[in-house]
Design a protein around this motif. Structure first.
Motif, PDB file in Angstrom:
ATOM      1  N   SER A 108      37.525  44.245  29.769  1.00 10.72           N
ATOM      2  CA  SER A 108      38.724  44.176  29.004  1.00 10.72           C
ATOM      3  C   SER A 108      38.802  45.686  28.165  1.00 10.72           C
ATOM      4  CB  SER A 108      38.747  43.114  28.080  1.00 10.72           C
ATOM      5  OG  SER A 108      37.596  42.939  27.291  1.00 10.72           O
ATOM      6  N   ALA A 109      37.465  46.141  27.593  1.00 16.35           N
ATOM      7  CA  ALA A 109      37.495  47.338  26.953  1.00 16.35           C
ATOM      8  C   ALA A 109      37.960  48.457  27.898  1.00 16.35           C
ATOM      9  CB  ALA A 109      36.036  47.586  26.565  1.00 16.35           C
ATOM     10  N   ILE A 139      43.954  37.826  31.007  1.00 14.18           N
ATOM     11  CA  ILE A 139      43.272  36.716  30.636  1.00 14.18           C
ATOM     12  C   ILE A 139      41.827  36.794  31.244  1.00 14.18           C
ATOM     13  CG2 ILE A 139      45.441  35.294  31.432  1.00 14.18           C
ATOM     14  CD1 ILE A 139      44.026  34.589  34.084  1.00 14.18           C
ATOM     15  N   HIS A 140      40.956  35.954  30.636  1.00 16.27           N
ATOM     16  CA  HIS A 140      39.320  36.113  30.851  1.00 16.27           C
ATOM     17  C   HIS A 140      39.349  34.879  31.809  1.00 16.27           C
ATOM     18  CE1 HIS A 140      35.169  35.264  29.446  1.00 16.27           C
ATOM     19  NE2 HIS A 140      35.333  35.502  30.753  1.00 16.27           N
ATOM     20  N   PRO A 141      39.103  35.590  33.068  1.00 15.33           N
ATOM     21  CA  PRO A 141      38.793  34.492  34.336  1.00 15.33           C
ATOM     22  C   PRO A 141      37.553  33.662  34.009  1.00 15.33           C
ATOM     23  CG  PRO A 141      38.992  36.723  35.115  1.00 15.33           C
ATOM     24  CD  PRO A 141      38.817  36.693  33.638  1.00 15.33           C
ATOM     25  N   ALA A 142      37.530  32.485  34.197  1.00 13.16           N
ATOM     26  CA  ALA A 142      36.527  31.686  33.824  1.00 13.16           C
ATOM     27  C   ALA A 142      35.239  31.900  34.736  1.00 13.16           C
ATOM     28  CB  ALA A 142      37.068  29.760  34.295  1.00 13.16           C
ATOM     29  N   ARG A 143      35.361  32.467  35.823  1.00 12.86           N
ATOM     30  CA  ARG A 143      34.140  32.816  36.598  1.00 12.86           C
ATOM     31  C   ARG A 143      33.462  33.869  36.300  1.00 12.86           C
ATOM     32  NH1 ARG A 143      38.699  34.568  39.193  1.00 12.86           N
ATOM     33  NH2 ARG A 143      38.508  36.465  40.088  1.00 12.86           N
ATOM     34  N   VAL A 144      34.049  34.720  35.203  1.00  7.20           N
ATOM     35  CA  VAL A 144      33.500  35.771  34.912  1.00  7.20           C
ATOM     36  C   VAL A 144      32.484  35.903  33.599  1.00  7.20           C
ATOM     37  CG1 VAL A 144      34.011  38.314  33.991  1.00  7.20           C
ATOM     38  CG2 VAL A 144      35.113  37.240  35.927  1.00  7.20           C
ATOM     39  N   ASP A 145      31.388  36.391  33.585  1.00  8.22           N
ATOM     40  CA  ASP A 145      30.591  36.017  32.536  1.00  8.22           C
ATOM     41  C   ASP A 145      30.915  36.810  31.293  1.00  8.22           C
ATOM     42  OD1 ASP A 145      27.746  36.286  31.497  1.00  8.22           O
ATOM     43  OD2 ASP A 145      28.199  38.566  31.418  1.00  8.22           O
ATOM     44  N   PRO A 146      31.038  36.317  30.104  1.00  8.47           N
ATOM     45  CA  PRO A 146      31.739  36.795  28.825  1.00  8.47           C
ATOM     46  C   PRO A 146      31.364  38.274  28.463  1.00  8.47           C
ATOM     47  CG  PRO A 146      30.802  34.636  28.489  1.00  8.47           C
ATOM     48  CD  PRO A 146      30.340  34.928  29.721  1.00  8.47           C
ATOM     49  N   ASP A 147      29.889  38.609  28.749  1.00  7.01           N
ATOM     50  CA  ASP A 147      29.560  39.993  28.325  1.00  7.01           C
ATOM     51  C   ASP A 147      30.287  40.909  29.438  1.00  7.01           C
ATOM     52  OD1 ASP A 147      27.918  39.479  26.327  1.00  7.01           O
ATOM     53  OD2 ASP A 147      26.271  39.034  27.581  1.00  7.01           O
ATOM     54  N   THR A 148      30.325  40.579  30.681  1.00  6.53           N
ATOM     55  CA  THR A 148      30.889  41.570  31.792  1.00  6.53           C
ATOM     56  C   THR A 148      32.430  41.659  31.426  1.00  6.53           C
ATOM     57  OG1 THR A 148      29.482  40.913  33.257  1.00  6.53           O
ATOM     58  CG2 THR A 148      31.467  41.707  34.117  1.00  6.53           C
TER      59      THR A 148
END
Length: 75
Positions: A22-23, A8-17
């Motif tokens: 994830s890569a 999942i993409h944690p809400a607190r993490v910057d999208p670029d980071t």
């Protein structure tokens, strides 16, 4: 005990980071739907050690918190 992976993409993490994270997970073979097994950890603050696709991989506890799993009998 084996588990099925969902990332999942944690809400607190910057999208670029998160894109970089994830890569990196994909490079390690930690893909959604993959069966993984937690082998252990490297101490109370160290990385989490997993078995995935026949290999052992280590991920940070911070990254591990962004992974959701469910139990499976496929092992």
């Amino acid at each position: 005990r084996c588990i099925v992976l969902t990332v999942i993409h944690p809400a607190r993490v910057d999208p670029d980071t998160w894109r970089d994270t994830s890569a990196h997970l994909e490079e390690l073979g930690l893909l959604p739907g993959e069966v993984i097994q937690k082998i252990g950890s490297a101490g109370p603050a160290g990385p989490i050690i997993l078995r995935c696709m026949g290999s052992k991989v280590a991920i940070s506890r911070e990254v591990a918190r962004s992974i959701v799993v469910r139990p499976t009998t496929k092992c």
